[in-house]
Structure formats: structure tokens, C-alpha cells
Design a protein around this motif. Structure first.
Motif, PDB file in Angstrom:
ATOM      1  N   SER A 181       0.678   6.834  -9.642  1.00 24.10           N
ATOM      2  CA  SER A 181      -0.546   6.422  -8.596  1.00 24.10           C
ATOM      3  C   SER A 181       0.342   6.443  -6.503  1.00 24.10           C
ATOM      4  O   SER A 181      -0.753   6.908  -6.294  1.00 24.10           O
ATOM      5  CB  SER A 181      -0.454   5.387  -8.290  1.00 24.10           C
ATOM      6  N   GLU A 182       1.471   5.879  -6.871  1.00 26.90           N
ATOM      7  CA  GLU A 182       2.280   5.745  -5.076  1.00 26.90           C
ATOM      8  C   GLU A 182       2.373   7.489  -4.782  1.00 26.90           C
ATOM      9  O   GLU A 182       1.992   7.692  -3.829  1.00 26.90           O
ATOM     10  CB  GLU A 182       3.658   5.780  -5.208  1.00 26.90           C
ATOM     11  N   HIS A 183       2.889   7.789  -6.125  1.00 22.76           N
ATOM     12  CA  HIS A 183       3.097   9.574  -5.486  1.00 22.76           C
ATOM     13  C   HIS A 183       1.807  10.125  -4.318  1.00 22.76           C
ATOM     14  O   HIS A 183       1.911  11.149  -3.851  1.00 22.76           O
ATOM     15  CB  HIS A 183       3.765  10.766  -6.718  1.00 22.76           C
ATOM     16  N   LEU A 184       0.917  10.144  -5.438  1.00 19.02           N
ATOM     17  CA  LEU A 184      -0.771  10.648  -5.565  1.00 19.02           C
ATOM     18  C   LEU A 184      -1.020   9.864  -3.995  1.00 19.02           C
ATOM     19  O   LEU A 184      -1.623  10.304  -2.918  1.00 19.02           O
ATOM     20  CB  LEU A 184      -1.607  10.141  -6.747  1.00 19.02           C
ATOM     21  N   MET A 185      -1.232   8.540  -3.543  1.00 24.24           N
ATOM     22  CA  MET A 185      -1.734   7.810  -2.497  1.00 24.24           C
ATOM     23  C   MET A 185      -0.422   8.558  -1.473  1.00 24.24           C
ATOM     24  O   MET A 185      -1.632   8.778  -0.187  1.00 24.24           O
ATOM     25  CB  MET A 185      -1.315   6.447  -2.496  1.00 24.24           C
ATOM     26  N   GLY A 186       0.563   8.810  -1.513  1.00 21.34           N
ATOM     27  CA  GLY A 186       1.464   8.951  -0.214  1.00 21.34           C
ATOM     28  C   GLY A 186       1.233  10.569   0.510  1.00 21.34           C
ATOM     29  O   GLY A 186       1.551  10.874   0.999  1.00 21.34           O
ATOM     30  N   ASP A 187       0.324  11.233  -0.782  1.00 20.36           N
ATOM     31  CA  ASP A 187       0.419  12.861  -0.834  1.00 20.36           C
ATOM     32  C   ASP A 187      -0.818  12.943   0.506  1.00 20.36           C
ATOM     33  O   ASP A 187      -0.659  13.928   1.476  1.00 20.36           O
ATOM     34  CB  ASP A 187      -0.303  13.680  -1.999  1.00 20.36           C
ATOM     35  N   VAL A 188      -1.986  11.839   0.082  1.00 23.35           N
ATOM     36  CA  VAL A 188      -2.831  12.702   1.184  1.00 23.35           C
ATOM     37  C   VAL A 188      -2.767  10.943   2.595  1.00 23.35           C
ATOM     38  O   VAL A 188      -3.291  11.719   3.119  1.00 23.35           O
ATOM     39  CB  VAL A 188      -4.375  11.635   0.983  1.00 23.35           C
ATOM     40  N   LEU A 189      -1.728   9.898   2.487  1.00 27.54           N
ATOM     41  CA  LEU A 189      -1.634   9.542   3.476  1.00 27.54           C
ATOM     42  C   LEU A 189      -0.693   9.906   4.332  1.00 27.54           C
ATOM     43  O   LEU A 189      -0.775   9.662   5.409  1.00 27.54           O
ATOM     44  CB  LEU A 189      -1.226   7.977   2.848  1.00 27.54           C
ATOM     45  N   ARG A 190       0.076  10.661   3.747  1.00 27.60           N
ATOM     46  CA  ARG A 190       1.001  11.617   4.976  1.00 27.60           C
ATOM     47  C   ARG A 190       0.089  12.175   5.510  1.00 27.60           C
ATOM     48  O   ARG A 190       0.598  12.537   6.620  1.00 27.60           O
ATOM     49  CB  ARG A 190       2.073  11.974   4.182  1.00 27.60           C
ATOM     50  N   GLU A 191      -1.366  12.918   5.853  1.00 28.96           N
ATOM     51  CA  GLU A 191      -1.984  13.674   5.773  1.00 28.96           C
ATOM     52  C   GLU A 191      -2.901  13.135   6.894  1.00 28.96           C
ATOM     53  O   GLU A 191      -3.346  13.549   7.845  1.00 28.96           O
ATOM     54  CB  GLU A 191      -2.265  14.649   4.945  1.00 28.96           C
ATOM     55  N   ARG A 192      -3.093  11.921   6.475  1.00 31.70           N
ATOM     56  CA  ARG A 192      -4.429  11.811   7.236  1.00 31.70           C
ATOM     57  C   ARG A 192      -4.645   9.520   7.559  1.00 31.70           C
ATOM     58  O   ARG A 192      -5.203   9.093   6.452  1.00 31.70           O
ATOM     59  CB  ARG A 192      -5.510  11.502   6.517  1.00 31.70           C
ATOM     60  N   ARG A 193      -3.076   9.223   7.773  1.00 31.68           N
ATOM     61  CA  ARG A 193      -3.231   7.801   7.561  1.00 31.68           C
ATOM     62  C   ARG A 193      -4.207   6.753   8.220  1.00 31.68           C
ATOM     63  O   ARG A 193      -4.157   6.332   8.137  1.00 31.68           O
ATOM     64  CB  ARG A 193      -1.296   6.827   8.203  1.00 31.68           C
ATOM     65  N   GLN A 194      -4.449   7.321   9.438  1.00 30.60           N
ATOM     66  CA  GLN A 194      -5.394   6.828  10.947  1.00 30.60           C
ATOM     67  C   GLN A 194      -4.685   5.673  10.775  1.00 30.60           C
ATOM     68  O   GLN A 194      -3.617   5.214  10.739  1.00 30.60           O
ATOM     69  CB  GLN A 194      -6.662   7.338  10.156  1.00 30.60           C
ATOM     70  N   ASP A 195      -6.119   4.432  10.556  1.00 28.96           N
ATOM     71  CA  ASP A 195      -5.290   3.127  10.061  1.00 28.96           C
ATOM     72  C   ASP A 195      -5.752   2.618   9.504  1.00 28.96           C
ATOM     73  O   ASP A 195      -5.913   1.082   8.963  1.00 28.96           O
ATOM     74  CB  ASP A 195      -6.468   2.888  11.615  1.00 28.96           C
ATOM     75  N   ALA A 196      -5.450   3.484   8.128  1.00 29.13           N
ATOM     76  CA  ALA A 196      -5.439   2.927   6.924  1.00 29.13           C
ATOM     77  C   ALA A 196      -4.560   1.717   6.697  1.00 29.13           C
ATOM     78  O   ALA A 196      -3.081   1.729   6.819  1.00 29.13           O
ATOM     79  CB  ALA A 196      -5.102   3.550   5.995  1.00 29.13           C
ATOM     80  N   VAL A 197      -4.394   0.684   5.592  1.00 25.54           N
ATOM     81  CA  VAL A 197      -4.060  -0.558   5.444  1.00 25.54           C
ATOM     82  C   VAL A 197      -3.864  -0.031   3.880  1.00 25.54           C
ATOM     83  O   VAL A 197      -4.499   0.146   3.246  1.00 25.54           O
ATOM     84  CB  VAL A 197      -4.490  -2.074   5.496  1.00 25.54           C
ATOM     85  N   LEU A 198      -2.335  -0.454   3.480  1.00 25.28           N
ATOM     86  CA  LEU A 198      -1.378   0.304   2.383  1.00 25.28           C
ATOM     87  C   LEU A 198      -0.509  -1.181   1.801  1.00 25.28           C
ATOM     88  O   LEU A 198      -0.241  -1.527   2.483  1.00 25.28           O
ATOM     89  CB  LEU A 198      -0.388   1.467   2.802  1.00 25.28           C
ATOM     90  N   SER A 199      -1.477  -1.687   0.984  1.00 26.39           N
ATOM     91  CA  SER A 199      -0.510  -2.434  -0.116  1.00 26.39           C
ATOM     92  C   SER A 199       0.157  -1.615  -1.394  1.00 26.39           C
ATOM     93  O   SER A 199      -0.619  -0.183  -2.116  1.00 26.39           O
ATOM     94  CB  SER A 199      -1.321  -3.412  -0.090  1.00 26.39           C
ATOM     95  N   SER A 200       1.303  -2.246  -1.471  1.00 29.53           N
ATOM     96  CA  SER A 200       1.815  -1.806  -3.168  1.00 29.53           C
ATOM     97  C   SER A 200       2.410  -3.170  -3.321  1.00 29.53           C
ATOM     98  O   SER A 200       2.018  -4.128  -3.015  1.00 29.53           O
ATOM     99  CB  SER A 200       3.125  -0.675  -2.829  1.00 29.53           C
ATOM    100  N   LYS A 201       3.039  -3.245  -4.577  1.00 27.72           N
ATOM    101  CA  LYS A 201       3.312  -4.356  -5.285  1.00 27.72           C
ATOM    102  C   LYS A 201       5.158  -4.241  -5.319  1.00 27.72           C
ATOM    103  O   LYS A 201       5.858  -2.807  -5.515  1.00 27.72           O
ATOM    104  CB  LYS A 201       2.958  -4.335  -6.793  1.00 27.72           C
ATOM    105  N   VAL A 202       6.101  -5.569  -5.973  1.00 27.92           N
ATOM    106  CA  VAL A 202       7.001  -5.466  -5.688  1.00 27.92           C
ATOM    107  C   VAL A 202       7.379  -6.804  -7.855  1.00 27.92           C
ATOM    108  O   VAL A 202       6.473  -6.957  -7.924  1.00 27.92           O
ATOM    109  CB  VAL A 202       8.544  -6.374  -5.277  1.00 27.92           C
ATOM    110  N   GLY A 203       8.471  -5.966  -8.392  1.00 29.50           N
ATOM    111  CA  GLY A 203       8.854  -6.795  -9.313  1.00 29.50           C
ATOM    112  C   GLY A 203       9.342  -6.141 -10.373  1.00 29.50           C
ATOM    113  O   GLY A 203       9.703  -6.391 -11.984  1.00 29.50           O
ATOM    114  N   ARG A 204       8.554  -4.783 -10.481  1.00 25.33           N
ATOM    115  CA  ARG A 204       8.802  -4.036 -11.669  1.00 25.33           C
ATOM    116  C   ARG A 204       9.966  -3.353 -10.871  1.00 25.33           C
ATOM    117  O   ARG A 204       9.278  -2.456  -9.716  1.00 25.33           O
ATOM    118  CB  ARG A 204       7.934  -2.956 -11.618  1.00 25.33           C
ATOM    119  N   LEU A 205      10.613  -2.156 -11.328  1.00 17.52           N
ATOM    120  CA  LEU A 205      11.972  -1.046 -11.315  1.00 17.52           C
ATOM    121  C   LEU A 205      11.447  -0.038 -11.645  1.00 17.52           C
ATOM    122  O   LEU A 205      11.103  -0.500 -13.012  1.00 17.52           O
ATOM    123  CB  LEU A 205      13.368  -2.091 -10.741  1.00 17.52           C
ATOM    124  N   LEU A 206      11.564   1.006 -11.074  1.00 19.84           N
ATOM    125  CA  LEU A 206      11.269   2.213 -12.730  1.00 19.84           C
ATOM    126  C   LEU A 206      12.449   2.699 -12.738  1.00 19.84           C
ATOM    127  O   LEU A 206      13.348   3.127 -11.671  1.00 19.84           O
ATOM    128  CB  LEU A 206      10.319   3.046 -11.805  1.00 19.84           C
TER     129      LEU A 206
END
Length: 339
Positions: free
Chosen positions: A66-91
Motif C-alpha cells: 500500500s505504501e509503495h502504491l500511494m507513493g507512486d501516485v503522490l510523487r507525481e501529484r502530491r498537491q495539498d494531499a495530507v498523508l497518514s501512515s502508521k508505526v508499531g510494525r517493522l517489516l
């Protein structure tokens, strides 16, 4: 297709203002069924094009997908988007066997390690920035701490991690301007009351516990948020499917009493020619603590369906009728007063 004008609400006492409708990133990572990457990216892009400015993701969703997919789009059109993600799990790479059960179809080749410590939260934030490929995350949630995920005994050492160092890490990130808001993202409101004893939080992402079907978090949690100046994002507005024509509640087969209550609510909606999902989607925003409702469409077409429900007019008398029939908890805010 032009962007629409959504109402915006402030997150807590921060400078962040988000549209009252957001986009959740769990379904896009393929929970229970596969979502092609191009379809997922098209859904994210469509949300931004429609004027939605709040996007939520997490390392757990597809174990990084999910983070990879979100980033793919946001790198092109971040605009005023507010982004949240989460902590507590390391991969970590999982080798040949995953140790943790999961519901992801075609996840990335990682397993999860729970870590709510100071170092774990700092590393989780850095790892998410790397996976997203963006320069900042605006809102950081502590993900799935609590007994629902870990059990009573399993949660104790993890809570100790958050209490002894994890919260300090989050405060440092926020106070240093690295992130703009901190909170927790969980499925149980009781742990959020415990978190309030640790310190101040800007926003809580609560899934499934303040919906048209269930208002168990109303007292004391929602009231305390108003008193403390914290906002609430409502995830799972359809209670994992039962409020949108499905048969699941809390990710399992809905019990008979839940099905019966849904039928009663649906009968009231039908009386006023309102689709049940439209009422479910719009209901949480009647509470002044709620700043956003966060559904998880899997395609641009599903998002268009959600937007149609979002735009559906709902007469005040519908909420009053639900209250009269005892289908809303006493004290639930509705137009003109409370249930």
C-alpha cells in the motif's frame, strides 16, 4: 472530470485541514482479494482528482504494498494531499515461512515484527518514508496496539514499550516538525482512553466503533476527545461490509442480532428513499469530534459509487426516526439535538 468542493475540518488543534471524506489504503493492497497495481494507482489518482485530500496507508497493508502504491501516485501529484501512515510494525524479509497469519493476497515478501519502542517507532517512520518515496508524512498513528490484536498478556510488554519510549519518539517527531500530528489507529476505543493517560494526541483513527450500526465509543471516548481537543477519523464506516449489502461484521460472518438491527435501520432508510450505505457514510460526521470518514474503495468505479452515496440528500427526520426507534445510542448527536 473536475474536483468537487468538500467540506474541510481541522485535525485537532493542528494546522492540518482535511476533506471530510478520505481514502483508506488497506483494500488497495489486496485484503481478501487481489487488486491489480494499475487499478490501485488509478483509484488513488481518481480520489485526488475528485478533490479528496486525505489519504491513509500503513506498513501492514500488503506488507509494504500500500505504501509503495500511494507513493507512486503522490510523487507525481502530491498537491495539498495530507498523508497518514502508521508505526508499531517493522517489516523484514521472511525467507520461506511467514510467522504471522494474514489476509493479504499477493503481499510483498516481508513479515511483520511488532515494535512500539522509541527506536522501533523512529525506524518505522524512516522505513515508511523510504517505501513511499516522499519527503514527509503528515500524520503518524500507532497501529493496532491493544488487546484485540495482541491479547491481554501479549499487549502488556508492547504497551510498556509505548509508555517508556514510544510516546516520547512521537512527541519528538511532532514537536520537531517532522510530522504535524500524532495519534493511534485501532479497532477498540478502550485503548484510546488508556492512551490519553500517556499524554496529548491530535487525532485517533477508530475503525468500526462509531458507525450507524454501533456507537459504543460515544461515552466516554468521543466526549473526552471533545474535552481534550482531539479529532477522530472514522474508519470502517460500513462495519466491514454489513452496512453496504455484505454479510460480514468485524471481518467475520455477521451474527443474527447484527443482521436484525441492520434490517431495521435499512427499513427506516427505505422509508425516506435513502440508500443504507449513504446513511452509513454520512452518519459519523454528525458528531463534532469527527473530522473525516475513511472508506476503502478498490477501484475508481467503487469510489464513484461512494461519491454518489456521499452526495445523497438525507432529511433530518431520518436521524430522528432512527432515534425514536431506539436504533441510535442515547446521547448520539443528531440534527437538532441528541438521540
Amino acid at each position: 472530470m473536475s474536483a468537487r468542493q468538500f467540506e474541510k475540518r481541522r485535525i485537532g488543534q493542528t494546522e492540518l485541514e482535511i476533506t471530510t471524506l478520505g481514502l483508506g489504503g488497506a483494500s488497495l493492497a489486496g485484503i481478501f482479494s487481489r487488486v491489480p497495481a494499475e487499478q490501485a494507482r488509478a483509484t488513488i489518482a481518481h480520489a485526488l482528482e475528485m478533490g479528496i485530500n486525505y489519504l491513509d496507508t500503513a506498513p501492514q497493508y500488503g506488507y509494504g504494498r500500500s505504501e509503495h502504491l500511494m507513493g507512486d501516485v503522490l510523487r507525481e501529484r502530491r498537491q495539498d494531499a495530507v498523508l497518514s501512515s502508521k508505526v508499531g510494525r517493522l517489516l523484514r524479509p521472511f525467507g520461506t515461512d511467514r510467522s504471522s497469519p494474514h489476509n493479504w493476497v499477493d503481499p510483498l515478501p516481508f513479515d511483520q515484527v511488532y515494535d512500539y519502542s522509541y527506536d522501533g517507532i523512529m525506524r518505522s517512520h524512516e522505513d515508511s518514508i523510504q517505501r513511499l518515496g516522499v519527503d514527509k508524512i503528515d500524520v503518524l498513528y500507532v497501529h493496532d496496539i491493544g488487546t484485540m490484536t495482541h491479547g491481554v498478556e501479549g499487549n502488556r510488554p508492547l504497551w510498556q514499550q509505548l509508555e517508556s519510549g514510544g510516546y516520547r519518539a512521537l512527541r519528538e517527531l511532532r514537536d520537531g516538525g517532522v510530522v504535524k500530528a500524532i495519534g493511534l489507529g485501532v479497532n477498540e476505543w478502550q485503548v484510546l482512553m488508556d492512551a490519553m493517560a500517556l499524554g496529548d494526541w491530535d487525532v485517533f483513527l477508530l475503525a468500526g466503533r462509531y458507525t450507524l450500526l454501533e456507537q459504543t465509543s460515544l461515552e466516554p471516548f468521543m466526549r473526552t476527545c471533545l474535552e481534550r481537543g482531539s479529532s477522530v477519523v472514522i474508519g470502517g464506516p460500513f462495519n466491514s461490509g454489513v452496512l453496504v449489502g455484505g454479510s460480514t461484521f468485524n471481518y467475520a460472518k455477521a451474527p443474527d442480532d447484527v443482521v436484525s438491527k441492520v434490517r431495521q435501520i435499512e427499513a427506516v432508510c427505505r422509508e425516506f428513499d435513502v440508500p443504507l450505505p449513504a446513511a452509513a457514510l454520512q452518519f459519523p460526521l454528525l458528531h463534532p469530534a469527527v473530522c473525516n470518514v475513511l472508506p476503502g474503495p478498490r477501484s475508481p468505479e467503487e469510489l464513484d459509487g461512494i461519491l454518489a452515496w456521499w452526495d445523497a440528500p438525507i432529511p433530518d427526520v431520518l436521524w430522528m426516526r432512527l432515534a425514536e426507534q431506539g436504533l441510535l445510542a442515547p446521547g448520539t448527536p443528531i440534527p437538532g439535538g441528541t438521540a
